[in-house]
Design a protein around this motif. Sequence first.
Motif, short mmCIF file in Angstrom:
data_model
loop_
_atom_site.label_atom_id
_atom_site.label_comp_id
_atom_site.label_asym_id
_atom_site.label_seq_id
_atom_site.Cartn_x
_atom_site.Cartn_y
_atom_site.Cartn_z
N GLU A 147 -5.60 -71.86 -100.78
CA GLU A 147 -4.43 -72.13 -100.39
C GLU A 147 -4.60 -73.66 -99.47
OE1 GLU A 147 -1.04 -70.87 -97.21
OE2 GLU A 147 -1.91 -69.36 -98.51
N ILE A 148 -5.52 -73.42 -98.60
CA ILE A 148 -5.80 -74.66 -97.89
C ILE A 148 -6.31 -75.82 -98.44
CG2 ILE A 148 -7.28 -75.36 -95.94
CD1 ILE A 148 -6.49 -72.71 -94.21
N GLN A 149 -7.43 -75.29 -99.28
CA GLN A 149 -8.01 -76.39 -100.28
C GLN A 149 -7.00 -77.30 -101.22
OE1 GLN A 149 -11.85 -74.25 -101.60
NE2 GLN A 149 -12.79 -76.02 -100.29
N ALA A 150 -6.08 -76.26 -101.83
CA ALA A 150 -5.18 -77.00 -102.73
C ALA A 150 -4.13 -77.96 -101.76
CB ALA A 150 -4.29 -75.67 -103.01
N LEU A 151 -3.84 -77.40 -100.84
CA LEU A 151 -3.19 -78.50 -99.67
C LEU A 151 -3.96 -79.54 -99.47
CD1 LEU A 151 -0.48 -79.12 -98.04
CD2 LEU A 151 -1.57 -77.74 -96.11
#
Length: 182
Positions: free
Chosen positions: A91-95
């Motif tokens: 989720e954080i890497q996608a953001l």
Amino acid sequence: DCVLCEEWEHLYPVPREDLINLHREHLLHLLEMGDMEKALQLLQRIEDPGVCLAISEQCLDQHPNLAASHFLADYLTAHFYSSLTAARRNEIQALYIGSKVLLTLPEVSRVNYFHLSSRPLLMLEQLLMNMKVDWVAVAVQTLQQLLAGQEIGITVEDIDSLLSKYAEKALNFPFTLKEKRS
């Protein structure tokens, strides 16, 4: 004054929740002001890694502006990667990747796609639907560079598939001709 609060914290025991709330609000203020240098210094001054992680995650979950989201996603990935669950890492890497793609768009148009910053593939699809071909070209190039070696639930193949789908749709248009031509 936040410096006074930090001094107070060293002299007297402050409940963990209050400490997290205090630092979170201070960090969000610095990020909203665009002072990434002071934001980083604040995070570096926090001695308890658990508190630092909680503050960073809570700030990110409040969906701050683009620059702040990018900063926090980068910070969390760099400092707490192994402390995060696989789903949270993705989720954080996608953001992080989505915000990087968003930064390639003209500044006045970023607000229209900000809600998709944690879903880069959907952002790309929206750009295709809006016929922003030049923007798509830059976005695809950025995505391909960033996805190398990343596990975020999307791949270069997903991008190729999406581009193929829209290229096919662009070629499927109704027309009538009096005679058949190849």
